[in-house]
Design a protein around this motif. Structure first.
Motif, short mmCIF file in Angstrom:
data_model
loop_
_atom_site.label_atom_id
_atom_site.label_comp_id
_atom_site.label_asym_id
_atom_site.label_seq_id
_atom_site.Cartn_x
_atom_site.Cartn_y
_atom_site.Cartn_z
N LEU A 146 -19.68 -32.04 28.52
CA LEU A 146 -19.42 -31.44 27.22
C LEU A 146 -20.73 -30.93 26.62
CD1 LEU A 146 -16.93 -33.90 25.46
CD2 LEU A 146 -16.40 -31.72 26.57
N ASP A 147 -20.66 -29.78 25.96
CA ASP A 147 -21.81 -29.21 25.26
C ASP A 147 -21.47 -29.03 23.80
OD1 ASP A 147 -23.41 -28.97 27.58
OD2 ASP A 147 -22.38 -27.10 28.11
N LEU A 148 -22.38 -29.43 22.94
CA LEU A 148 -22.26 -29.19 21.50
C LEU A 148 -23.35 -28.20 21.10
CD1 LEU A 148 -21.66 -32.56 19.62
CD2 LEU A 148 -20.24 -30.52 19.53
N ILE A 149 -22.96 -27.14 20.44
CA ILE A 149 -23.91 -26.12 19.99
C ILE A 149 -23.84 -26.05 18.46
CG2 ILE A 149 -24.60 -23.71 20.11
CD1 ILE A 149 -23.30 -23.59 22.87
N PHE A 150 -24.98 -26.27 17.82
CA PHE A 150 -25.07 -26.22 16.36
C PHE A 150 -25.78 -24.93 15.97
CE2 PHE A 150 -25.06 -30.57 17.79
CZ PHE A 150 -24.21 -31.22 16.91
N ARG A 151 -25.13 -24.14 15.15
CA ARG A 151 -25.74 -22.89 14.68
C ARG A 151 -26.19 -23.09 13.23
NH1 ARG A 151 -21.30 -20.18 17.73
NH2 ARG A 151 -22.26 -19.33 19.60
N ARG A 152 -27.50 -22.95 13.00
CA ARG A 152 -28.07 -23.15 11.68
C ARG A 152 -28.03 -21.85 10.87
NH1 ARG A 152 -33.58 -26.54 12.54
NH2 ARG A 152 -34.39 -24.47 12.05
N VAL A 153 -28.24 -21.98 9.57
CA VAL A 153 -28.20 -20.81 8.71
C VAL A 153 -29.35 -19.85 9.00
CG1 VAL A 153 -26.98 -22.02 6.86
CG2 VAL A 153 -29.48 -22.08 6.93
N ASP A 154 -30.44 -20.34 9.62
CA ASP A 154 -31.55 -19.45 9.97
C ASP A 154 -31.38 -18.83 11.35
OD1 ASP A 154 -31.91 -21.64 11.56
OD2 ASP A 154 -33.91 -22.15 10.82
N GLN A 155 -30.15 -18.90 11.90
CA GLN A 155 -29.77 -18.28 13.18
C GLN A 155 -30.30 -19.03 14.40
OE1 GLN A 155 -27.53 -15.73 13.17
NE2 GLN A 155 -27.59 -16.22 10.99
N LYS A 156 -30.92 -20.18 14.22
CA LYS A 156 -31.34 -20.98 15.36
C LYS A 156 -30.15 -21.75 15.89
CE LYS A 156 -36.23 -21.69 14.31
NZ LYS A 156 -37.32 -22.68 14.12
N SER A 157 -30.11 -21.91 17.22
CA SER A 157 -29.05 -22.67 17.88
C SER A 157 -29.65 -23.91 18.51
CB SER A 157 -28.35 -21.83 18.94
OG SER A 157 -27.67 -20.74 18.36
#
Length: 500
Positions: free
Chosen positions: A280-291
């Motif tokens: 499983l992979d979890l990807i978090f996208r921040r408001v500054d466009q960093k993943s």
């Protein structure tokens, strides 16, 4: 900390053709051609063609005059891009954040994933080694930002750019490493600007007015001063779910609740398809466009939402939310068939099923690393350090067992450690010995047990032997020592194991 791999495929179009058609041989030059008005020019050349003096942009007539038996194929950029996307999907084994970098590269954000391969050097060696074995020429570099890694992979000689060392890595590289248009490079050539360090030393205002804002942006990206996002590639057929938040979140307890919710939704879809997750992979996208990404694996296919959510507990604390996370994506990047399970009540059946320890193995692997969770199985060898080998914790039984009367310590030291020992009678057990600067007085001993070398493996073992003794000391500790030669021949003492 962000770490990005730039994978460079210098001869991708010709390598793809060879893999698809199996011809021509590697030592015969191959080029692809495209139409430019009324001319046919070289679009790509393989290594043999480049060594013969051919390069992109030359007319095919000129090339065939230099190499009469040159192999020529029509350029197919669409097929090259499609194949590059498929290769990027293959690279998902290294990280969940992967994207093609057309026309000849791939981005891989490895933050938090390099330890699964033994470090950044090992990851790059595994990546390029696999591709080279498949007939695909590849170079790769890893750095703090995509622009740094791109420049070094194509124009530098470093595989790993240490964190914070971007300026040292790129200052001496040519300005072609900035991914600029040719007309901008021509202006720099007329100005005598050849290296990135020269460009960086110029005053920012005059440089921007003369060379444009794109040049300033590319320079900042190459130095790691400007952020460059990577849009993760997610296969269409892969099961995935995401949650977009109206307001950014960042508290650990909020992230934990989101993960629990996503795993529950995903496991419901896994059950519908009769499959279970192995990765499983979890990807978090921040408001500054960093993943940011996390990856967990399971020893066996699973679709237990509570168990899968708990696997992320150990690593959720490493996620830096910055100014907030506005989207979380979960991806079942590796699945296996998993049928329905019959529930049984213990004590009713004549024979209870074997306990399932896979959840324990998964939790331990998530905490300490998959490579540190294993079990030992016997090997048919009487040399102690060769009598066992590591296998995955849930691997099937080998069928071999150790003899019941074989006394062996619970812990084997490999390699054995040298000790200083004194024996009153030659070829007898010692009366005391010194190990790691601690003196142990022997209260009782049993032995010797003589073990000879495996002469059928090498000539050096034909004359080797060891005399082993089990020793009890004044410190209530039990040791396993051996002497590697008779006392008269100057035999030395070694500590090989410790009894529980």
């Amino acid at each position: 900390m962000r770490r990005v791999v730039s994978l460079f495929l210098p001869t991708w179009p010709t390598d793809r053709i060879r893999r698809q058609f199996g011809t021509p041989p590697l030592d015969e030059p191959l080029v692809t051609v495209a139409n430019e008005g009324s001319r046919r020019i070289i679009a790509a050349a393989d290594r043999a063609a480049k060594m013969a003096g051919l390069k992109a942009g030359q007319t095919i007539a000129h090339a065939q005059a230099l190499i009469p038996d040159l192999h020529v194929r029509d350029a197919t950029p669409e097929e090259d891009r499609a194949a590059l996307t498929r290769l990027a999907l293959w690279c998902l084994r290294y990280s969940p954040i992967v994207a093609p970098d057309t026309p000849d590269g791939i981005w891989i954000d490895t933050a938090g994933a390099d330890h699964l391969f033994g470090g950044e050097h090992a990851l790059l060696e595994d990546l390029t080694g696999r591709l080279n074995a498949k007939g695909i020429a590849a170079r790769a570099s890893i750095a703090d930002a995509p622009g740094i890694a791109w420049a070094v992979a194509r124009y530098g000689n470093q595989a790993v750019v240490s964190p914070g060392r971007a300026v040292d890595a790129v200052a001496g590289l040519p300005v072609q490493a900035l991914r600029l248009e040719q007309k901008t490079l021509d202006i720099m050539d007329r100005l005598g600007i050849e290296r990135i360090g020269q460009l960086a030393a110029m005053p920012r205002g005059p440089m921007t007015r003369r060379l444009g804002t794109q040049t300033a942006l590319r320079l900042d990206q190459a130095l790691g001063h400007a952020f460059e996002p990577i849009s993760p590639l997610v296969p269409l057929e892969t099961l995935s779910h995401s949650i977009v938040f109206p307001e950014p979140i960042g508290r650990p307890e909020d992230l934990k609740r989101v993960v629990s919710r996503l795993t529950a939704i995903l496991c419901a879809d896994l059950a519908k398809q009769g499959i279970g997750a192995r990765r499983l992979d979890l990807i978090f996208r921040r408001v500054d466009q960093k993943s940011l990404a996390l990856r967990v694996g399971t020893a066996r296919a699973s679709r237990d939402p509570i168990h899968l959510a708990k696997l992320f507990d150990e690593s959720l604390g490493t996620i830096d939310p910055g100014f907030g996370i506005d989207e979380v994506l979960i991806v079942a990047s590796r699945v296996e068939p998993l049928g329905a399970m019959q529930l049984q009540a213990r004590g009713i059946d004549k024979q209870d099923p074997e306990p399932d320890i896979s959840p324990l193995v998964d939790r331990l692997s998530a905490r300490v690393g998959a490579g540190k969770v294993f079990r030992l199985v016997p090997v048919e060898s009487h040399v102690p350090e060769r009598s066992a080998r590591r296998i995955p914790a849930l691997a099937p039984a080998s069928g071999l067992t150790w003899p019941e009367d074989l006394v062996r310590p619970a812990r084997i030291l490999d390699p054995p450690e040298r000790v200083e020992a004194t024996a009153v009678v030659p070829d007898h057990p010692p009366i005391f010995f010194v190990w790691r600067r601690v003196r142990y007085v022997v209260r009782g001993a049993d032995g010797p047990e003589r073990i000879t070398g495996e002469w059928w493996k090498s000539d050096s073992e034909m004359s080797s032997f060891r005399d082993y003794y089990r020793l009890e000391t004044d410190r209530d500790a039990r040791f396993w020592l051996f002497r590697d030669a008779p006392a008269a021949e100057g035999g030395r003492w070694w500590l090989h194991g410790l009894f529980g």
